[in-house]
Each structure stands twice: as structure tokens, then as C-alpha cells.
Design an enzyme around this catalytic site. Structure first.
Site, PDB file in Angstrom:
ATOM      1  N   ASP A 144      20.393  38.326 -38.643  1.00  0.00           N
ATOM      2  CA  ASP A 144      20.518  37.971 -37.229  1.00  0.00           C
ATOM      3  C   ASP A 144      20.752  39.209 -36.374  1.00  0.00           C
ATOM      4  OD1 ASP A 144      20.579  36.275 -35.085  1.00  0.00           O
ATOM      5  OD2 ASP A 144      22.628  35.586 -35.406  1.00  0.00           O
ATOM      6  N   GLY A 151      16.912  40.910 -31.832  1.00  0.00           N
ATOM      7  CA  GLY A 151      16.647  40.932 -30.395  1.00  0.00           C
ATOM      8  C   GLY A 151      17.799  41.504 -29.599  1.00  0.00           C
ATOM      9  N   ARG A 152      19.025  41.123 -29.975  1.00  0.00           N
ATOM     10  CA  ARG A 152      20.206  41.624 -29.257  1.00  0.00           C
ATOM     11  C   ARG A 152      20.350  43.132 -29.425  1.00  0.00           C
ATOM     12  NH1 ARG A 152      24.360  37.391 -31.573  1.00  0.00           N
ATOM     13  NH2 ARG A 152      22.520  36.864 -32.813  1.00  0.00           N
ATOM     14  N   SER A 175      13.127  30.538 -39.261  1.00  0.00           N
ATOM     15  CA  SER A 175      13.576  29.161 -39.419  1.00  0.00           C
ATOM     16  C   SER A 175      12.563  28.205 -38.811  1.00  0.00           C
ATOM     17  CB  SER A 175      14.948  28.957 -38.767  1.00  0.00           C
ATOM     18  OG  SER A 175      14.814  28.846 -37.361  1.00  0.00           O
ATOM     19  N   SER A 176      12.636  26.959 -39.201  1.00  0.00           N
ATOM     20  CA  SER A 176      11.737  25.952 -38.631  1.00  0.00           C
ATOM     21  C   SER A 176      12.012  25.749 -37.149  1.00  0.00           C
ATOM     22  CB  SER A 176      11.883  24.635 -39.391  1.00  0.00           C
ATOM     23  OG  SER A 176      13.242  24.237 -39.465  1.00  0.00           O
ATOM     24  N   ASN A 194      12.731  28.335 -35.135  1.00  0.00           N
ATOM     25  CA  ASN A 194      12.306  29.552 -34.426  1.00  0.00           C
ATOM     26  C   ASN A 194      10.947  29.420 -33.741  1.00  0.00           C
ATOM     27  OD1 ASN A 194      13.813  31.912 -36.787  1.00  0.00           O
ATOM     28  ND2 ASN A 194      14.642  31.017 -34.913  1.00  0.00           N
ATOM     29  N   ARG A 206      10.457  29.899 -29.929  1.00  0.00           N
ATOM     30  CA  ARG A 206      10.481  31.203 -29.268  1.00  0.00           C
ATOM     31  C   ARG A 206       9.125  31.501 -28.613  1.00  0.00           C
ATOM     32  NH1 ARG A 206      14.107  35.291 -33.041  1.00  0.00           N
ATOM     33  NH2 ARG A 206      15.940  33.951 -33.152  1.00  0.00           N
ATOM     34  N   SER A 260      23.374  27.965 -39.674  1.00  0.00           N
ATOM     35  CA  SER A 260      22.054  27.835 -39.040  1.00  0.00           C
ATOM     36  C   SER A 260      20.998  27.158 -39.917  1.00  0.00           C
ATOM     37  CB  SER A 260      21.552  29.219 -38.590  1.00  0.00           C
ATOM     38  OG  SER A 260      22.393  29.746 -37.586  1.00  0.00           O
ATOM     39  N   GLU A 309      30.291  32.341 -51.378  1.00  0.00           N
ATOM     40  CA  GLU A 309      31.260  33.114 -50.608  1.00  0.00           C
ATOM     41  C   GLU A 309      30.548  33.648 -49.366  1.00  0.00           C
ATOM     42  OE1 GLU A 309      34.475  33.418 -51.292  1.00  0.00           O
ATOM     43  OE2 GLU A 309      34.223  32.159 -53.086  1.00  0.00           O
TER      44      GLU A 309
END
Length: 250
Positions: free
Chosen positions: A29, A32-33, A74-75, A77, A80, A205, A216
Site C-alpha cells: 500500500d 500513490g501517496r 484487488s477486485s 481496484n 480507479r 482490505s 501474525e
């Protein structure tokens, strides 16, 4: 407790100085950020993220990790912008072509989980080529979750079970966990021991919902393009320091 970083001469899960996970899953993740913080377009974050994929995959192979599963798309995504989705598919296709020789040299086998619908034919063709080419490799298994959703996976498994019951191949009264597991996309794979998430988000997610029941979890504020081998070592070190009771007592 003081942190003990994984030593460079670690061997495998049974003989190394630290207890290594057999299977590591990563929610990659923050591409983009990271790009936006650098004043770059979002797609540049995805491009830089490929370098992190390369680093982590090669390090897992070096350490003898049995499987590395990466959440690529992901399904959800697909919501976007189309430009970003097209670029992601291009990157995936390019990765399959450019990394093929390195993957073979390191003995890595490649698998894909997720629905194939919606993935461009050219991208699927390169993925299928790499999967077939590496099928006989006995090193780390690199599993790419593309167009993947945990709920969709469970729904597909339930549909298979319903069909088998209807055809008389399965007795509902005798249904067990193994019957579900062998109908998941991950059939034949071990469950993740360690789940890593970057960019500081505290959620799973819709990723491997069945399989991470006892994984873990290790979260870092670093965005995926910033993730280095040393960060992987810290996650493994944290894993090794924990007591895994699986609902029982030590």
C-alpha cells in the site's frame, strides 16, 4: 525487548538463527501517496513500487522463504481511473517479461490467484508464459494476487461446493474445512504466517480472509516504494519474537 535484526547468514526456518515464516503475504500500500508527497503523478509511485517487489522477492528467495504472496490488484481496484489501471496492467506485463530470466536463475516459481476476467489478454499471456516456464522450479513460490478479493474467493468456493452437493459428489453433513480449502484459489498452498502491510493502514482490505486467520500482522508507516530489505528483516524479527498459540496455551 531489544530488536534483533535478521542476520545476513540466516538459513531456513529450522536451522537459521531466527524462526522464519514459511509464508509471507504483503499488502503493498501507499504507492500513490508516496508519489504525491514527492510531487509526482500517482503512476510514478506504481513504477517505483516495482523496485520494492524486486528487492523483497529476491531477499525472500535468498532467505529460503517458502512462499511470498503479493496483493497486486484487488477486485475493488477496478474503480480507479482507467489510465491508472492501464498502467498497472502494463507494469505487470513488463515485470513478467523483464524479470523472467532473474526469476529462473533464482529458482522462483510464479503463481497467480484471482479472477482472470478483466485482465488484458496480453498481460495474461505473459503471466501464463512465466507461470508455465517456472512450474518446475523448487525455490520460493511468488504468488501474485491480481483481480483478487477474499469474499469473491469464498463465494467461488461456495458455488463449487453447492454444485458438488447438487451432483451428489459431496455430503453436506460431512463437509469440513478441508473441503473449503481445496476449493480456494490457494489450494495446495500453506496459510500465511506473517502478513505485512505498508503505509500504516490498520485493515486487511479483503485479502486472504480465510487464510490469515492466525497470521501474525506487522504494519509499517513506510509506503511501499520506501520498503527495503531491512524492513523485511524487521518484520521477520517481530514475527520470530511472538508466541503463536493458535487459540491454545504455550
Amino acid at each position: 525487548m531489544a530488536e534483533t535484526i535478521l542476520s545476513a547468514d540466516s538459513q531456513d526456518a529450522s536451522t537459521g538463527p531466527l524462526r522464519l515464516p514459511r509464508h509471507i503475504a504483503i499488502i503493498m500500500d501507499g504507492n500513490g501517496r508516496w508519489a504525491q508527497r514527492q510531487g509526482l503523478p500517482r503512476i510514478e509511485g506504481h513504477r517505483r513500487g516495482v523496485a520494492s517487489v524486486r528487492r523483497v522477492t529476491e531477499e525472500c528467495a535468498r532467505l529460503g522463504i517458502e512462499q511470498l504472496t503479493l496483493y497486486c490488484l484487488s477486485s475493488e481496484n477496478w474503480k480507479r481511473p482507467q489510465e491508472e489501471l492501464d498502467f498497472l496492467m502494463h507494469l505487470l506485463e513488463q515485470y513478467m517479461i523483464e524479470e523472467r530470466s532473474t526469476i529462473m536463475e533464482q529458482g522462483i516459481s510464479v503463481r497467480m490467484i484471482g479472477r482472470r476476467e478483466g485482465i488484458p489478454p496480453a498481460t495474461l499471456a505473459e503471466m501464463d508464459k512465466t507461470i508455465a516456464l517456472t512450474a518446475g522450479n523448487r525455490g520460493t513460490r511468488l504468488c501474485l494476487a491480481v483481480n483478487y478479493g477474499g469474499r469473491t474467493e469464498l463465494l467461488d468456493a461456495v458455488r463449487q461446493i453447492a454444485a458438488d452437493v447438487k451432483q451428489g459428489r459431496l455430503d453436506p453433513a460431512a463437509l469440513g474445512e478441508a473441503d473449503i480449502e481445496e476449493r480456494l484459489y490457494t489450494a495446495g498452498m500453506s496459510d500465511p504466517d506473517l502478513l505485512i502491510r505498508t503505509a500504516g493502514e490498520m485493515r486487511v482490505s479483503n485479502f486472504l480472509l480465510w487464510q490469515i486467520s492466525y497470521a501474525e500482522i506487522w504494519v509499517t508507516d513506510l509506503c511501499w516504494p520506501e520498503f527495503q530489505e531491512s524492513d523485511l528483516h524487521r518484520a521477520i524479527d517481530a514475527f520470530a519474537s511472538r508466541q503463536r498459540r493458535f487459540g491454545g496455551l504455550v
